[in-house]
Motif scaffolding. Structure first.
Motif, mmCIF file in Angstrom:
data_model
loop_
_atom_site.group_PDB
_atom_site.id
_atom_site.type_symbol
_atom_site.label_atom_id
_atom_site.label_comp_id
_atom_site.label_asym_id
_atom_site.label_seq_id
_atom_site.Cartn_x
_atom_site.Cartn_y
_atom_site.Cartn_z
ATOM 1 N N GLN A 1 0.794 -1.180 0.024
ATOM 2 C CA GLN A 1 -0.204 0.025 -0.110
ATOM 3 C C GLN A 1 0.977 1.189 -0.122
ATOM 4 O O GLN A 1 1.937 1.092 0.701
ATOM 5 C CB GLN A 1 -1.034 0.033 1.274
ATOM 6 N N LEU A 2 0.423 2.101 -0.874
ATOM 7 C CA LEU A 2 1.419 3.402 -0.962
ATOM 8 C C LEU A 2 0.567 4.405 -0.218
ATOM 9 O O LEU A 2 -0.579 4.705 -0.502
ATOM 10 C CB LEU A 2 1.379 3.834 -2.741
ATOM 11 N N ASP A 3 1.557 5.108 0.542
ATOM 12 C CA ASP A 3 1.206 6.347 1.443
ATOM 13 C C ASP A 3 2.110 7.435 1.285
ATOM 14 O O ASP A 3 3.119 7.493 1.966
ATOM 15 C CB ASP A 3 0.861 5.967 2.804
ATOM 16 N N GLY A 4 1.780 8.360 0.336
ATOM 17 C CA GLY A 4 3.097 9.312 0.118
ATOM 18 C C GLY A 4 3.863 8.601 -0.515
ATOM 19 O O GLY A 4 4.026 7.983 -1.605
ATOM 20 N N ASN A 5 5.227 8.734 0.033
ATOM 21 C CA ASN A 5 6.563 8.229 -0.423
ATOM 22 C C ASN A 5 6.930 6.915 0.454
ATOM 23 O O ASN A 5 7.871 6.244 0.302
ATOM 24 C CB ASN A 5 7.636 9.064 -0.502
ATOM 25 N N THR A 6 5.955 6.642 1.248
ATOM 26 C CA THR A 6 6.118 5.276 2.142
ATOM 27 C C THR A 6 5.272 4.053 1.286
ATOM 28 O O THR A 6 4.161 4.180 1.273
ATOM 29 C CB THR A 6 5.675 5.312 3.388
ATOM 30 N N VAL A 7 5.660 2.880 1.197
ATOM 31 C CA VAL A 7 5.355 1.586 0.888
ATOM 32 C C VAL A 7 5.290 0.579 1.874
ATOM 33 O O VAL A 7 6.288 0.164 2.396
ATOM 34 C CB VAL A 7 5.979 1.432 -0.561
ATOM 35 N N THR A 8 4.034 0.230 2.375
ATOM 36 C CA THR A 8 4.022 -0.881 3.514
ATOM 37 C C THR A 8 3.197 -1.995 2.870
ATOM 38 O O THR A 8 2.269 -1.744 2.277
ATOM 39 C CB THR A 8 3.522 -0.236 4.504
ATOM 40 N N GLY A 9 3.699 -3.075 3.242
ATOM 41 C CA GLY A 9 2.894 -4.356 3.209
ATOM 42 C C GLY A 9 3.652 -5.591 3.387
ATOM 43 O O GLY A 9 4.260 -5.822 4.461
ATOM 44 N N THR A 10 3.278 -6.506 2.559
ATOM 45 C CA THR A 10 3.565 -8.002 2.919
ATOM 46 C C THR A 10 4.336 -8.719 1.728
ATOM 47 O O THR A 10 4.000 -8.174 0.638
ATOM 48 C CB THR A 10 2.225 -8.897 3.586
ATOM 49 N N PHE B 1 7.013 -15.792 4.612
ATOM 50 C CA PHE B 1 6.280 -14.757 4.376
ATOM 51 C C PHE B 1 6.597 -13.647 5.622
ATOM 52 O O PHE B 1 7.460 -14.098 6.610
ATOM 53 C CB PHE B 1 4.901 -15.051 4.433
ATOM 54 N N GLY B 2 6.350 -12.451 5.281
ATOM 55 C CA GLY B 2 6.563 -11.292 6.253
ATOM 56 C C GLY B 2 6.228 -10.153 6.053
ATOM 57 O O GLY B 2 5.336 -9.853 5.109
ATOM 58 N N ALA B 3 6.594 -9.045 6.669
ATOM 59 C CA ALA B 3 5.954 -7.661 6.393
ATOM 60 C C ALA B 3 7.271 -6.833 5.694
ATOM 61 O O ALA B 3 8.638 -7.401 5.560
ATOM 62 C CB ALA B 3 5.938 -6.921 7.734
ATOM 63 N N LEU B 4 7.037 -5.688 5.137
ATOM 64 C CA LEU B 4 8.093 -4.987 4.229
ATOM 65 C C LEU B 4 7.502 -3.602 4.280
ATOM 66 O O LEU B 4 6.499 -3.183 3.850
ATOM 67 C CB LEU B 4 8.007 -5.548 2.686
ATOM 68 N N GLN B 5 8.511 -2.684 4.425
ATOM 69 C CA GLN B 5 8.431 -1.330 4.508
ATOM 70 C C GLN B 5 9.266 -0.550 3.841
ATOM 71 O O GLN B 5 10.755 -1.067 3.918
ATOM 72 C CB GLN B 5 8.530 -0.807 5.671
ATOM 73 N N MET B 6 9.208 0.187 2.585
ATOM 74 C CA MET B 6 10.294 0.895 2.145
ATOM 75 C C MET B 6 9.975 2.348 1.905
ATOM 76 O O MET B 6 8.819 2.576 1.897
ATOM 77 C CB MET B 6 10.490 0.345 0.600
ATOM 78 N N LEU B 7 10.838 3.311 1.325
ATOM 79 C CA LEU B 7 10.585 4.691 0.828
ATOM 80 C C LEU B 7 11.035 4.546 -0.443
ATOM 81 O O LEU B 7 11.752 4.153 -1.113
ATOM 82 C CB LEU B 7 11.475 5.370 1.891
ATOM 83 N N VAL B 8 9.764 5.474 -1.208
ATOM 84 C CA VAL B 8 10.400 5.708 -2.577
ATOM 85 C C VAL B 8 11.215 6.872 -2.945
ATOM 86 O O VAL B 8 10.802 7.873 -2.198
ATOM 87 C CB VAL B 8 8.954 6.065 -3.294
ATOM 88 N N GLU B 9 12.179 6.831 -3.582
ATOM 89 C CA GLU B 9 13.026 7.682 -4.046
ATOM 90 C C GLU B 9 12.215 8.913 -4.785
ATOM 91 O O GLU B 9 11.430 8.678 -5.579
ATOM 92 C CB GLU B 9 14.311 7.317 -4.878
ATOM 93 N N PRO B 10 12.707 10.413 -4.704
ATOM 94 C CA PRO B 10 11.917 11.308 -5.585
ATOM 95 C C PRO B 10 11.953 10.687 -6.906
ATOM 96 O O PRO B 10 11.091 11.382 -7.574
ATOM 97 C CB PRO B 10 12.740 12.391 -5.167
#
Length: 255
Positions: free
Chosen positions: A175-184, A201-210
């Motif tokens: 799921q995308l929220d601004g420049n933050t991506v969170t999910g599984t 399986f597990g969780a994942l959180q990333m930041l999108v570069e500009p």
């Protein structure tokens, strides 16, 4: 004569879903995106048998979310835009009253265009690192994945033959929220590999570069010793196209 949609059937079976389960997943995807649908086992059977040549756009969106593949790669013989829809986009029939290969009558309501692709749709190189306690080393996992965006929902599925470890399909639901991506994330390891078909399986959180061409962050998952592991994960855009030719070009082992 109708041509069975063996591609869609293979994708469904690859997801380990029955026709009932597949229909339920399509309904759930519609609910999540605010575009409810009435997918049923009978409709899935019509798609797979070729009796229905194309899904309506409301089903096309859900099919992409569930399978993680562009609709034009799922084996349908007609573009989704040719499917007949009602004025509100939810009624009508999936060309069930028309012969296969022939659009609905001229008196039917105009077809709706397929939804525009999101900014992050395309083929990405997924790279993560993990420590193997059994081997005492750090390893790298790589997959070419096709990522599709529907609103703020991102789904990614690894392409065939596109991982460093053969037969280890990867799935991301984000799921995308601004420049933050969170999910599984979920990975089914190869039955003849080191992990002998185990599903992780597990969780994942990333930041999108500009630039929008790279996402980087961390994964979290469970280990064999009842511990919680973590490591870096990166997605790097390779091609914004999801055409059949592009997907075939990336259905290979990453360098």
């Amino acid at each position: 004569m109708t041509t069975p949609n063996s591609t869609l059937r293979a994708v469904r079976m690859g997801l380990l879903m029955s026709q009932d389960e597949f229909a339920r997943a399509i309904r759930d995807a519609g609910q999540r995106t605010g575009h409810p649908n009435d997918a049923s086992k009978r409709l899935v059977q019509r798609w797979e048998s070729g009796a229905t040549a194309a899904p309506r756009p409301v089903y096309a969106r859900a099919l992409e979310m569930v399978t993680g593949m562009p609709i034009d790669t799922l084996g349908f013989t007609l573009p989704a835009a040719l499917a007949r829809v009602s004025d509100d986009g939810h009624g009508g029939h999936d060309l069930e009253d028309s012969p296969v290969g022939v659009p609905a009558s001229a008196g039917a309501p105009a077809a709706q265009a397929a939804p525009a692709r999101g900014n992050y749709t395309g083929v990405w190189l997924s790279t993560y690192e993990y420590f193997s306690s059994g081997r005492g080393e750090t390893f790298t996992g790589k997959h070419y994945v096709v990522l599709l965006q529907h609103g703020n929902q991102l789904t990614a599925r690894s392409l065939p033959n596109a991982s460093l470890n053969p037969d280890s399909p990867l799935t991301l639901d984000l799921q995308l929220d601004g420049n933050t991506v969170t999910g599984t994330w979920t990975e089914q390891t190869a039955s003849d590999g080191y992990y002998r078909g185990a599903r992780y399986f597990g969780a994942l959180q990333m930041l999108v570069e500009p630039t929008g061409r790279r996402m980087a962050g961390k994964w979290v998952g469970f280990g064999k010793e009842f511990d919680v592991n973590t490591g870096p994960w990166e997605l790097r855009l390779m091609d914004a196209s999801t055409s059949k030719a592009t997907l075939e070009a990336y259905s290979r082992t990453p360098e």
